[in-house]
Write an enzyme that holds these catalytic residues in place. Structure first.
Site, PDB file in Angstrom:
ATOM      1  CE1 TYR A   4      -3.097   3.018   0.520  1.00 40.48           C
ATOM      2  CE2 TYR A   4      -3.840   1.994   2.558  1.00 40.48           C
ATOM      3  CZ  TYR A   4      -3.954   2.989   1.606  1.00 40.48           C
ATOM      4  OH  TYR A   4      -4.938   3.951   1.737  1.00 40.48           O
ATOM      5  CE  LYS A  36      -6.189   1.326  -1.177  1.00 43.86           C
ATOM      6  NZ  LYS A  36      -5.879   2.757  -1.237  1.00 43.86           N
TER       7      LYS A  36
END
Length: 306
Positions: A139, A167
């Site tokens: 992330y 992400k």
């Protein structure tokens, strides 16, 4: 080459669901999960920024994920964000997530201390080792974490066979291009910033995870459909309207997710509670903005969905 199809599409970030005492409500978590299933999204991203993750305890996060999984039952791809600001708790959550059968776990880097890249890699790899049979998503959200995913750190993490992608919630769409170019088709890059759903997807993101998707999933799904049909003019038109809604919601004094939950109560009869302090809940003057944004969402749905 891995089968990444279950990650390709619209994946709303899951909101924290509270009872009247400000504690996690298992019933509301299940209700929100059913809502996402009914809306037809690809999956949900649980216990991330939109789930107020840094203000949740380890036990809170377990309760949320357990109740999501009770309803998901293969109807949704479930990505569980498991990062805490220490390795021990993060590994505990990773093992718990794997025991429940999630599709993937995800983690931001450690925050506050500015750690060298080899320490960040060790942190992520330790977390992954606690869920050895589960996909791992990096992330990247440097504007909040204070640490950016670099090309060299991404290259180091690709040595871990569980890592399947990123992400990417940094604002430059160039980052998506660079990660995709470096990793190729054996990895998936998720677009993070909701305001650039179209541009992120066009430059290489094959999936998208967003914090405002849950309040207007029909509009995000319609953009996704337009992209698949190569109707870029309509896709961009919807994106501009979606962005206007986001900007309107951000005008409130309250935290964005307090605004979103108020809109869901108006438009969808979903009562998810407020937000957890130190995030700000609604004040009376915010309701004009809430009502206006709720109407903008309904007007856009009528405009694009008939």
């Amino acid at each position: 080459m891995r089968n990444l199809d279950k990650y390709k599409g619209v994946i709303p970030a899951f909101y924290a669901c509270y009872d009247e005492n400000g504690e996690i409500s298992p019933e509301k978590v299940r209700e929100l999960t059913k809502y996402h299933i009914e809306k037809g999204v690809k999956g949900v991203y649980v216990n991330g920024s939109s789930g107020e993750c840094i203000y949740q305890s380890v036990e809170d996060k377990k309760i949320v994920l357990e109740n999501v999984m009770k309803e998901a039952k293969g109807k949704l791809t479930v990505i569980a964000h498991v990062a805490c600001n220490n390795t021990k708790d993060s590994m505990e959550l990773a093992a718990h997530a794997e025991s429940l059968g999630v599709d993937a776990i995800a983690a931001i880097p450690p925050i506050y201390f500015r750690l060298p890249e080899y320490s960040i890699a060790s942190y992520w790899n330790d977390i992954s080792s606690a869920a050895p049979n589960t996909d791992f998503v990096i992330y990247n959200i440097p504007q909040l974490a204070g640490v950016a995913l670099t090309g060299s750190l991404f290259a180091e993490m690709r040595k871990n066979p569980n890592v399947i992608g990123v992400k990417n919630s940094s604002m430059p769409v160039q980052d998506i291009q660079m990660f995709k170019q470096a990793a190729g088709d054996d990895y998936i890059i998720f677009n993070g910033p909701d305001e650039q759903f179209i541009s992120g997807r066009l430059i290489g993101a094959e999936g998208a995870i967003g914090g405002t998707y849950g309040v207007m999933p029909e509009l995000i799904l319609k953009m996704d459909e337009c992209l698949k049909n190569k109707d870029l003019e309509k896709a961009c038109e919807i994106q501009y309207d979606v962005d206007a809604i986001i900007y309107k919601m951000c005008e409130a004094r309250a935290n964005l997710y307090a605004v979103i939950k108020a809109i869901l109560k108006i438009n969808e009869n979903l009562d998810l509670g407020g937000v957890r302090k130190p995030l700000e809940n609604l004040v009376d003057s915010d309701m004009e903005i809430v009502n206006e944004a709720a109407k903008m969402i309904n007007d856009a749905k009528n405009k694009y969905l008939g």
